[in-house]
Design a protein around this motif. Structure first.
Motif, PDB file in Angstrom:
ATOM      1  N   TYR A  96       0.862  -1.198   0.000  1.00 41.41           N
ATOM      2  CA  TYR A  96       0.000   0.000   0.000  1.00 41.41           C
ATOM      3  C   TYR A  96       0.888   1.234   0.000  1.00 41.41           C
ATOM      4  CZ  TYR A  96      -2.997   3.672   2.062  1.00 41.41           C
ATOM      5  OH  TYR A  96      -3.669   4.839   2.314  1.00 41.41           O
ATOM      6  N   VAL A  97       0.515   2.228  -0.796  1.00 38.33           N
ATOM      7  CA  VAL A  97       1.169   3.538  -0.770  1.00 38.33           C
ATOM      8  C   VAL A  97       0.086   4.601  -0.724  1.00 38.33           C
ATOM      9  CG1 VAL A  97       2.762   5.134  -1.881  1.00 38.33           C
ATOM     10  CG2 VAL A  97       3.054   2.682  -2.206  1.00 38.33           C
ATOM     11  N   GLY A  98       0.191   5.491   0.245  1.00 36.99           N
ATOM     12  CA  GLY A  98      -0.751   6.592   0.358  1.00 36.99           C
ATOM     13  C   GLY A  98      -0.017   7.915   0.467  1.00 36.99           C
ATOM     14  N   LEU A  99      -0.536   8.936  -0.202  1.00 34.44           N
ATOM     15  CA  LEU A  99       0.111  10.248  -0.248  1.00 34.44           C
ATOM     16  C   LEU A  99      -0.875  11.330   0.155  1.00 34.44           C
ATOM     17  CD1 LEU A  99       2.563  12.034  -1.253  1.00 34.44           C
ATOM     18  CD2 LEU A  99       1.390  12.077  -3.467  1.00 34.44           C
ATOM     19  N   ILE A 100      -0.493  12.158   1.123  1.00 35.75           N
ATOM     20  CA  ILE A 100      -1.374  13.231   1.577  1.00 35.75           C
ATOM     21  C   ILE A 100      -1.326  14.402   0.608  1.00 35.75           C
ATOM     22  CG2 ILE A 100       0.296  14.523   2.973  1.00 35.75           C
ATOM     23  CD1 ILE A 100      -1.924  14.715   5.141  1.00 35.75           C
ATOM     24  N   GLY A 101      -2.408  15.163   0.562  1.00 34.51           N
ATOM     25  CA  GLY A 101      -2.423  16.361  -0.275  1.00 34.51           C
ATOM     26  C   GLY A 101      -3.750  16.550  -0.970  1.00 34.51           C
ATOM     27  N   SER A 102      -3.941  17.714  -1.508  1.00 31.71           N
ATOM     28  CA  SER A 102      -5.162  18.030  -2.243  1.00 31.71           C
ATOM     29  C   SER A 102      -5.165  17.299  -3.581  1.00 31.71           C
ATOM     30  CB  SER A 102      -5.245  19.539  -2.492  1.00 31.71           C
ATOM     31  OG  SER A 102      -4.193  19.933  -3.364  1.00 31.71           O
ATOM     32  N   LYS A 103      -6.311  17.295  -4.248  1.00 33.45           N
ATOM     33  CA  LYS A 103      -6.404  16.678  -5.570  1.00 33.45           C
ATOM     34  C   LYS A 103      -5.475  17.373  -6.558  1.00 33.45           C
ATOM     35  CE  LYS A 103     -11.124  14.884  -5.203  1.00 33.45           C
ATOM     36  NZ  LYS A 103     -12.498  14.911  -5.779  1.00 33.45           N
ATOM     37  N   THR A 104      -5.356  18.692  -6.436  1.00 30.81           N
ATOM     38  CA  THR A 104      -4.487  19.446  -7.341  1.00 30.81           C
ATOM     39  C   THR A 104      -3.031  19.056  -7.148  1.00 30.81           C
ATOM     40  OG1 THR A 104      -6.021  21.323  -7.313  1.00 30.81           O
ATOM     41  CG2 THR A 104      -3.766  21.752  -8.052  1.00 30.81           C
ATOM     42  N   LYS A 105      -2.617  18.988  -5.878  1.00 30.70           N
ATOM     43  CA  LYS A 105      -1.225  18.644  -5.584  1.00 30.70           C
ATOM     44  C   LYS A 105      -0.904  17.226  -6.026  1.00 30.70           C
ATOM     45  CE  LYS A 105       1.739  17.350  -1.739  1.00 30.70           C
ATOM     46  NZ  LYS A 105       1.861  17.202  -0.283  1.00 30.70           N
ATOM     47  N   THR A 106      -1.776  16.281  -5.687  1.00 29.66           N
ATOM     48  CA  THR A 106      -1.492  14.883  -6.015  1.00 29.66           C
ATOM     49  C   THR A 106      -1.522  14.650  -7.517  1.00 29.66           C
ATOM     50  OG1 THR A 106      -3.828  14.325  -5.607  1.00 29.66           O
ATOM     51  CG2 THR A 106      -2.281  13.995  -3.791  1.00 29.66           C
ATOM     52  N   ALA A 107      -2.395  15.379  -8.233  1.00 29.02           N
ATOM     53  CA  ALA A 107      -2.431  15.260  -9.695  1.00 29.02           C
ATOM     54  C   ALA A 107      -1.137  15.782 -10.300  1.00 29.02           C
ATOM     55  CB  ALA A 107      -3.626  16.017 -10.255  1.00 29.02           C
ATOM     56  N   ALA A 108      -0.603  16.871  -9.751  1.00 33.72           N
ATOM     57  CA  ALA A 108       0.650  17.437 -10.249  1.00 33.72           C
ATOM     58  C   ALA A 108       1.810  16.471 -10.009  1.00 33.72           C
ATOM     59  CB  ALA A 108       0.921  18.776  -9.566  1.00 33.72           C
ATOM     60  N   LEU A 109       1.828  15.845  -8.854  1.00 31.55           N
ATOM     61  CA  LEU A 109       2.876  14.866  -8.561  1.00 31.55           C
ATOM     62  C   LEU A 109       2.766  13.665  -9.487  1.00 31.55           C
ATOM     63  CD1 LEU A 109       3.062  14.850  -4.648  1.00 31.55           C
ATOM     64  CD2 LEU A 109       4.781  15.666  -6.253  1.00 31.55           C
ATOM     65  N   LYS A 110       1.552  13.235  -9.757  1.00 33.96           N
ATOM     66  CA  LYS A 110       1.339  12.103 -10.652  1.00 33.96           C
ATOM     67  C   LYS A 110       1.862  12.420 -12.059  1.00 33.96           C
ATOM     68  CE  LYS A 110      -2.306   8.820 -11.907  1.00 33.96           C
ATOM     69  NZ  LYS A 110      -3.747   8.464 -11.728  1.00 33.96           N
ATOM     70  N   LYS A 111       1.606  13.632 -12.524  1.00 34.88           N
ATOM     71  CA  LYS A 111       2.087  14.045 -13.843  1.00 34.88           C
ATOM     72  C   LYS A 111       3.607  14.089 -13.863  1.00 34.88           C
ATOM     73  CE  LYS A 111       1.704  17.766 -17.242  1.00 34.88           C
ATOM     74  NZ  LYS A 111       1.085  19.089 -17.561  1.00 34.88           N
ATOM     75  N   GLN A 112       4.189  14.615 -12.785  1.00 36.88           N
ATOM     76  CA  GLN A 112       5.643  14.703 -12.694  1.00 36.88           C
ATOM     77  C   GLN A 112       6.287  13.325 -12.733  1.00 36.88           C
ATOM     78  OE1 GLN A 112       6.951  16.896  -9.228  1.00 36.88           O
ATOM     79  NE2 GLN A 112       9.020  16.059  -9.318  1.00 36.88           N
TER      80      GLN A 112
END
Length: 341
Positions: free
Chosen positions: A276-292
């Motif tokens: 399991y991997v979980g990452l805290i943050g808003s939808k905007t932040k997590t979407a940006a990290l996913k793109k990166q």
């Protein structure tokens, strides 16, 4: 860990010469307050630890346990939780529970030795089961079986062991013997990256439901026993080089709540297989990290495994509420994983 607390108490009481009754739900049918594996420890003064569901069933079980303690006997009894049944307990659950009352004599050296071995092995990173032969109630035999350091279980072959070592409690008839087996420990740890307010609220919850928590932070003042008294381990290290201090395995759970170092930690974690991997943050932040991370070459399949934003959607806002949402999601993922195993 509840089972560790139970073992510790049993060693203490038995070593002091006190007789005990260990009442365990070994099977259930339909709806019941507690499922197989629930335990209640009873001594001469009454209930010492645990519960098998409360209410009428526990009241009746406690009465019987005290009687069996006086008689120095073990017994198996089914409680029917149905209206208009011969043994109606006035409950509306609509199910039955099968309880094994295990009489253990004070100073029983064999049982004390087994419990001490159990305590030692609960701290290892291994899957561990407690197997009890109930064929003869008066002469039950308990054995430990672990994947890393297996103990021999008398007269059982590999196929029998496979049937008994599942992710949930099992009551099975094998070779004219009735055997109850229950998992009491699973390999893997819960790594919490970041020692801030969310981590401080999360660790006690996870530790209380059986996760072995390791808190990792680069700041020594955020990785102390004062902040995390129940953590399995505390690690001070460089967020950019987590592999220098820890090793992630396929059995591990990872929570990333560093805020400032989330991306660098997530990149390293995703290069490993974990449960399991979980990452805290808003939808905007997590979407940006996913793109990166996608631009860095991580596949969509790998990125989709990350729970981001982390936690079940309960409109949580405070660190305590966020911790509850994370713990709930991890409990669910653990249960689903065990069902698949």
């Amino acid at each position: 860990m509840a089972f560790k607390e139970l073992c510790t108490l049993m060693v203490q009481k038995l070593s002091g010469g006190e007789d005990l009754i260990l009442a365990t739900i070994i099977d259930e049918d339909g709806s019941s307050p507690r499922s197989a594996g629930a335990r209640m420890l009873v001594g001469k003064g009454g209930r010492l630890h645990g519960t098998i569901g409360g209410g009428a069933v526990e009241f009746k079980a406690l009465e019987l346990a005290l009687e069996l303690l006086e008689q120095r006997k073990s017994r198996r009894k089914t409680y029917r939780l149905r209206h208009n049944d011969q043994e109606d307990l006035g409950m509306i659950c609509g199910g039955d529970v099968d309880v094994y009352f295990q009489y253990i004599q004070g100073e029983d050296e064999r049982t004390i030795a087994l419990l001490r071995e159990c305590l030692e092995r609960l701290d290892r990173d291994e899957n561990l089961w407690l197997i009890t032969d109930l064929t003869l109630l008066s002469s039950w035999v308990m054995t430990l079986y672990g994947t890393e350091t297996p103990s021999s279980v008398p007269d059982l072959g590999d196929s029998d062991i496979k049937q008994l070592t599942r992710s949930m409690p099992v009551l099975a008839d094998i070779k004219e013997r009735r055997i109850y087996s229950e998992p009491i420990n699973f390999a893997g740890k819960a790594f919490i990256f970041g020692g801030g307010h969310v981590a401080q609220a999360l660790e006690p919850i996870l530790s209380g439901v059986g996760f072995r928590c390791v808190v990792f932070d680069s700041r020594p003042e955020y990785v102390t026993r004062e902040l995390f008294p129940g953590a399995y381990d505390l690690v001070i290290g460089d967020f950019g080089k987590i592999g220098d201090r820890i090793k992630i395995t396929p059995n591990d759970y990872v929570v990333i709540v560093t805020h400032n170092f989330d991306a660098v930690v997530e990149e390293q974690i995703l290069r490993n297989e974990c449960a399991y991997v979980g990452l805290i943050g808003s939808k905007t932040k997590t979407a940006a990290l996913k793109k990166q991370l996608s631009q860095m070459g991580f596949s969509q399949e790998i990125l989709d495994k990350v729970h981001a934003p982390i936690g079940l959607r309960i409109k949580s806002e405070t660190p305590a509420e966020i911790a509850i949402s994370i713990a709930a999601e991890m409990i669910l993922e653990r249960a689903l994983r065990r069902e698949r195993d």
